[in-house]
Design an enzyme around this catalytic site. Sequence first.
Site, PDB file in Angstrom:
ATOM      1  N   ASP A  59      91.418  54.201 -77.070  1.00  0.00           N
ATOM      2  CA  ASP A  59      91.367  55.850 -77.555  1.00  0.00           C
ATOM      3  C   ASP A  59      93.170  56.409 -76.477  1.00  0.00           C
ATOM      4  O   ASP A  59      92.935  58.300 -76.035  1.00  0.00           O
ATOM      5  CB  ASP A  59      90.210  57.090 -77.248  1.00  0.00           C
ATOM      6  N   GLU A 231      88.832  60.635 -87.567  1.00  0.00           N
ATOM      7  CA  GLU A 231      88.514  61.491 -86.213  1.00  0.00           C
ATOM      8  C   GLU A 231      90.262  61.173 -85.409  1.00  0.00           C
ATOM      9  O   GLU A 231      90.602  60.739 -86.183  1.00  0.00           O
ATOM     10  CB  GLU A 231      87.430  60.317 -85.474  1.00  0.00           C
TER      11      GLU A 231
END
Length: 561
Positions: A59, A231
Amino acid sequence: MRSPRPWHLLLLLSFAGALPQPSSAEVLIHAISYQGDDQQAPLQAGNFRNPIVPGFYPDPSMVRVGDDFYLVNSTFGYFPGLPIQHSRDLVNWTQIGNAIDRPSQINYGKDELTRGLFAASISHHDGRFYIVNTCFYCDGGNFLVHADNPAGPWSDPVWLQVRGIDPSLVFDADGSTWVVHNDVPDGALRYDGHRAIWLQQIDLASGKAIGARKLLVDGGADPASNPEHIEGPHIFSHDGWYYLTAAEGGTGEQHAQMIWRSRTLTGPYQPGPANPVLTQRDLDPQRPAPVTSAGHAQFVELADGSWWTVFLATRPYRGNQYNLGRETFLLPVHWQDGWPQVLPRGAAVPTQLPRPPLPASTSAAHDSAAFSWRETFSAAALPPQWLTLHPAQTPWFSTGPKGLQLQAGDTALGALETGGQTHYLGHRLQHHKATLELQLAAPTVADGELAGLALLQNERYHYVLGVDAADGKRRVALYLRAGDKDPVAGRLLASAALTADTADVGLRLVVDGATAQAWFAPRPGHWQRIGGALDASLLSADTAGGFIGNTFGAYAVKRPE
């Protein structure tokens, strides 16, 4: 901006200053060493190698401030959390601190290792650095921390009146502050995995919402196709447009990065004509040395006007099995007719390509395919890469001239969810092929204790190679926990008695993709294999579940009677 505080002082404040040193009998570990070599083709002159940050660094979020770049990654249940890395060439990265480095900042213990600190986003505004993040299964949810210096110290959390996950700050030209984030859409879900991207104005100082949130994307780039789990959104401005980028398909093999744009921040947003702008989901799964799961990208403009993106991807060694977790990759971004494109559909993520147009690092070029290190723990504080499981609430280890001294804990690795403190100090595994070694003072292991080297995917799947003691006798023992069928203390695979005069013991795990071997040396240089061929694929996310990567390190526990 103030000059950075040295990392060793930051870690001393977090590990030593915040907690008194342990005082009871301790296990002594002289050193931990690592040698990783994935035996890839030599790095060509002028090229860099992907991943730029190998191992469990998922991420990624990056910001440029002048000639400096700063990177943050998620850490889930590990502490310290949210590592901050610095680079001036986008290729060589040095960790300078952690945004969550004080146990008092956030309590994210008492849950699975895959909970905790999810995807973070880093930004810079008016001379201050900001990170927004989701603490999953925490009391507060989404929060921001800030710092005048990216090396820290970072503030205590400001909790946001923003739901969902994956928040990212947007500082608009009119002075307003917004959070773009994922959440469920209003009303009934149309299908499993139906999510939306929302935009909420906030007060930066208090985190309170201003007005109603605004729906930017419902479902994904092509709502009729029922895209799942959109997302990781970010919004950036370029050439009179606001661009929204987010990933669809979940963080696995169907991961795909999408792009939209709008003339106004609040929309409406039009999807790009060539979505996805980055994916590996269309490639032959049988291709050699695959890179998969590419997505969760953030775009950054360089001073010369060129654009680059960091993103996560994985490197399976067999099928969808990988032990390293999701790693940080780098690619150039190309613009065509006002739209960014990372890779054309069907193109593979390259593992070597020309370096960004930036001055090369003055230090030796780092090749992520092969490196080694040795840590003797002689300094007063730990380097920032070392991790514990959840923030430590009571002292249980110390470093110094003797080495690493740690108490045997009451909570086994397999009992992490009970809320106790597991006495494990780990480092990320960063290669498919790696040798991990720990040097242990055997006489410091007391009756009823086990201490040594652990290789960990999560609380349910891990190996422990250590020395345990009972009735004044010590042995080398190899334990495995492979799911809930095994006891939380692990299942004994093999053991070998040590003589009473044994002093220092070497413990070694050799990992090679889906396989591993365990070795021990009762005296220097006399290595003996123990336990036969080991199945390292048990520690893959595909087998063990979740979405984190392997760590390894020192572990000490009191054995059950």
